[in-house]
Design a protein around this motif. Structure first.
Motif, PDB file in Angstrom:
ATOM      1  N   ASP A 120       7.368  -2.867   2.365  1.00  0.00           N
ATOM      2  CA  ASP A 120       6.327  -2.290   3.214  1.00  0.00           C
ATOM      3  C   ASP A 120       6.456  -2.798   4.650  1.00  0.00           C
ATOM      4  O   ASP A 120       7.066  -3.833   4.907  1.00  0.00           O
ATOM      5  CB  ASP A 120       4.939  -2.643   2.671  1.00  0.00           C
ATOM      6  CG  ASP A 120       4.683  -2.050   1.294  1.00  0.00           C
ATOM      7  OD1 ASP A 120       5.364  -1.075   0.922  1.00  0.00           O
ATOM      8  OD2 ASP A 120       3.797  -2.565   0.594  1.00  0.00           O
ATOM      9  N   ASP A 121       5.838  -2.056   5.576  1.00  0.00           N
ATOM     10  CA  ASP A 121       5.810  -2.422   6.994  1.00  0.00           C
ATOM     11  C   ASP A 121       4.371  -2.499   7.459  1.00  0.00           C
ATOM     12  O   ASP A 121       3.580  -1.602   7.182  1.00  0.00           O
ATOM     13  CB  ASP A 121       6.553  -1.374   7.828  1.00  0.00           C
ATOM     14  CG  ASP A 121       8.022  -1.302   7.490  1.00  0.00           C
ATOM     15  OD1 ASP A 121       8.734  -2.265   7.805  1.00  0.00           O
ATOM     16  OD2 ASP A 121       8.460  -0.286   6.911  1.00  0.00           O
ATOM     17  N   GLY A 122       4.030  -3.562   8.202  1.00  0.00           N
ATOM     18  CA  GLY A 122       2.674  -3.732   8.700  1.00  0.00           C
ATOM     19  C   GLY A 122       1.779  -4.373   7.661  1.00  0.00           C
ATOM     20  O   GLY A 122       2.211  -4.699   6.560  1.00  0.00           O
ATOM     21  N   ARG A 123       0.508  -4.561   8.044  1.00  0.00           N
ATOM     22  CA  ARG A 123      -0.451  -5.213   7.157  1.00  0.00           C
ATOM     23  C   ARG A 123      -1.715  -4.380   7.049  1.00  0.00           C
ATOM     24  O   ARG A 123      -2.230  -3.900   8.054  1.00  0.00           O
ATOM     25  CB  ARG A 123      -0.797  -6.596   7.676  1.00  0.00           C
ATOM     26  CG  ARG A 123       0.417  -7.529   7.680  1.00  0.00           C
ATOM     27  CD  ARG A 123       0.073  -8.864   8.242  1.00  0.00           C
ATOM     28  NE  ARG A 123      -0.100  -8.710   9.682  1.00  0.00           N
ATOM     29  CZ  ARG A 123      -0.228  -9.704  10.517  1.00  0.00           C
ATOM     30  NH1 ARG A 123      -0.255 -10.926  10.086  1.00  0.00           N
ATOM     31  NH2 ARG A 123      -0.366  -9.495  11.806  1.00  0.00           N
ATOM     32  N   GLU A 126      -4.639  -5.303   9.331  1.00  0.00           N
ATOM     33  CA  GLU A 126      -4.561  -4.867  10.720  1.00  0.00           C
ATOM     34  C   GLU A 126      -5.001  -3.408  10.858  1.00  0.00           C
ATOM     35  O   GLU A 126      -5.620  -3.037  11.844  1.00  0.00           O
ATOM     36  CB  GLU A 126      -3.140  -5.045  11.259  1.00  0.00           C
ATOM     37  CG  GLU A 126      -2.668  -6.479  11.283  1.00  0.00           C
ATOM     38  CD  GLU A 126      -3.531  -7.366  12.153  1.00  0.00           C
ATOM     39  OE1 GLU A 126      -3.874  -6.966  13.277  1.00  0.00           O
ATOM     40  OE2 GLU A 126      -3.877  -8.470  11.704  1.00  0.00           O
ATOM     41  N   VAL A 127      -4.670  -2.572   9.878  1.00  0.00           N
ATOM     42  CA  VAL A 127      -5.112  -1.179   9.896  1.00  0.00           C
ATOM     43  C   VAL A 127      -6.632  -1.132   9.801  1.00  0.00           C
ATOM     44  O   VAL A 127      -7.291  -0.375  10.512  1.00  0.00           O
ATOM     45  CB  VAL A 127      -4.467  -0.377   8.736  1.00  0.00           C
ATOM     46  CG1 VAL A 127      -5.055   1.018   8.655  1.00  0.00           C
ATOM     47  CG2 VAL A 127      -2.962  -0.307   8.915  1.00  0.00           C
ATOM     48  N   SER A 132      -3.275  -1.652  14.071  1.00  0.00           N
ATOM     49  CA  SER A 132      -2.112  -1.543  13.206  1.00  0.00           C
ATOM     50  C   SER A 132      -0.801  -1.718  13.965  1.00  0.00           C
ATOM     51  O   SER A 132      -0.670  -1.340  15.108  1.00  0.00           O
ATOM     52  CB  SER A 132      -2.107  -0.187  12.511  1.00  0.00           C
ATOM     53  OG  SER A 132      -2.040   0.840  13.472  1.00  0.00           O
ATOM     54  N   GLY A 133       0.174  -2.315  13.278  1.00  0.00           N
ATOM     55  CA  GLY A 133       1.533  -2.355  13.798  1.00  0.00           C
ATOM     56  C   GLY A 133       2.115  -0.958  13.713  1.00  0.00           C
ATOM     57  O   GLY A 133       1.874  -0.226  12.756  1.00  0.00           O
ATOM     58  N   LEU A 134       2.858  -0.562  14.718  1.00  0.00           N
ATOM     59  CA  LEU A 134       3.386   0.787  14.779  1.00  0.00           C
ATOM     60  C   LEU A 134       4.884   0.797  14.543  1.00  0.00           C
ATOM     61  O   LEU A 134       5.570  -0.179  14.834  1.00  0.00           O
ATOM     62  CB  LEU A 134       3.082   1.412  16.145  1.00  0.00           C
ATOM     63  CG  LEU A 134       1.620   1.484  16.531  1.00  0.00           C
ATOM     64  CD1 LEU A 134       1.480   1.959  17.965  1.00  0.00           C
ATOM     65  CD2 LEU A 134       0.885   2.422  15.604  1.00  0.00           C
ATOM     66  N   VAL A 135       5.384   1.918  14.050  1.00  0.00           N
ATOM     67  CA  VAL A 135       6.812   2.128  13.855  1.00  0.00           C
ATOM     68  C   VAL A 135       7.241   3.251  14.793  1.00  0.00           C
ATOM     69  O   VAL A 135       6.650   4.332  14.785  1.00  0.00           O
ATOM     70  CB  VAL A 135       7.128   2.490  12.385  1.00  0.00           C
ATOM     71  CG1 VAL A 135       8.591   2.810  12.210  1.00  0.00           C
ATOM     72  CG2 VAL A 135       6.703   1.359  11.450  1.00  0.00           C
ATOM     73  N   GLY A 159      -0.161   1.700   9.153  1.00  0.00           N
ATOM     74  CA  GLY A 159      -0.264   2.033  10.565  1.00  0.00           C
ATOM     75  C   GLY A 159       0.385   3.382  10.796  1.00  0.00           C
ATOM     76  O   GLY A 159       0.666   4.120   9.874  1.00  0.00           O
ATOM     77  N   SER A 160       0.650   3.676  12.047  1.00  0.00           N
ATOM     78  CA  SER A 160       1.201   4.983  12.365  1.00  0.00           C
ATOM     79  C   SER A 160       2.673   4.895  12.722  1.00  0.00           C
ATOM     80  O   SER A 160       3.187   3.828  13.052  1.00  0.00           O
ATOM     81  CB  SER A 160       0.422   5.612  13.527  1.00  0.00           C
ATOM     82  OG  SER A 160       0.522   4.786  14.660  1.00  0.00           O
ATOM     83  N   THR A 161       3.340   6.038  12.624  1.00  0.00           N
ATOM     84  CA  THR A 161       4.738   6.141  13.032  1.00  0.00           C
ATOM     85  C   THR A 161       4.829   7.163  14.158  1.00  0.00           C
ATOM     86  O   THR A 161       4.068   8.127  14.199  1.00  0.00           O
ATOM     87  CB  THR A 161       5.648   6.588  11.870  1.00  0.00           C
ATOM     88  OG1 THR A 161       5.269   7.877  11.439  1.00  0.00           O
ATOM     89  CG2 THR A 161       5.568   5.616  10.710  1.00  0.00           C
TER      90      THR A 161
END
Length: 179
Positions: A120-123, A126-127, A132-135, A159-161
């Protein structure tokens, strides 16, 4: 085995890996094989051949910062992942703060993924806090023989991409305009 003597956590400044010629017979990882890395990683391909995959993150080690992959030239016979590899059957996040792939040249014979392969990516926390961490995938040149994905292969993105294809795409992105 010998893994008992390996570092479990690596603290320090960013990791930078650059390939500008020659041939790598396997894969390139910006993060650790099993060790956690407490900062950001940068993998840059400006020439040469990678006969495996390219990962901004580690094999099975967590990167707490951001992962970054930049491809300006060269050839990758496998796929490119902005995030980490992970391990099938093991759930969890291996990139905490987001990933960015910038491609302006070169040739990827496989697929291009903004996120990780099987992790997985992000946490989720955080969302939930709306931070959120973004891709990001910024594809402004080069050739991808396979497909292009904003997220990962078998992992979840918390999070979002953002997927930008073409030289003018970044200027049209509302997120880039406001941040």
């Amino acid at each position: 085995t010998g893994f008992e003597t390996c570092a479990r956590v690596v603290n320090g400044s960013n990791v930078s890996i650059e390939l500008n010629g020659g041939t790598v017979e396997g894969s390139i990882y910006g993060g650790g094989e099993f060790a956690q890395f407490e900062d950001s990683t940068h993998v840059t391909i400006t020439g040469g051949v990678v006969r495996g995959n390219v990962y901004g993150g580690g094999k099975e080690g967590l990167v707490t910062g951001k992962t970054n992959v930049t491809i300006k030239s060269g050839e990758i016979t496998g796929s490119v992942y902005g995030g980490a590899l992970g391990k099938i059957g093991v759930k969890g996040t291996l990139v905490n703060s987001g990933s960015t792939v910038n491609m302006s040249g070169g040739w990827i014979r496989g697929n291009l993924y903004g996120g990780s392969e099987v992790s997985d990516d992000g946490r989720q926390a955080e969302v939930d806090k709306n931070q959120s961490g973004l891709v990001f995938v910024n594809l402004t040149g080069g050739t991808v023989s396979g497909k292009v994905f904003g997220g990962g292969y078998k992992g979840r993105v918390y999070g979002s991409t953002h997927l930008h294809i073409g030289k003018e795409a970044l200027a049209k992105c509302n997120h880039y305009k406001t941040h």
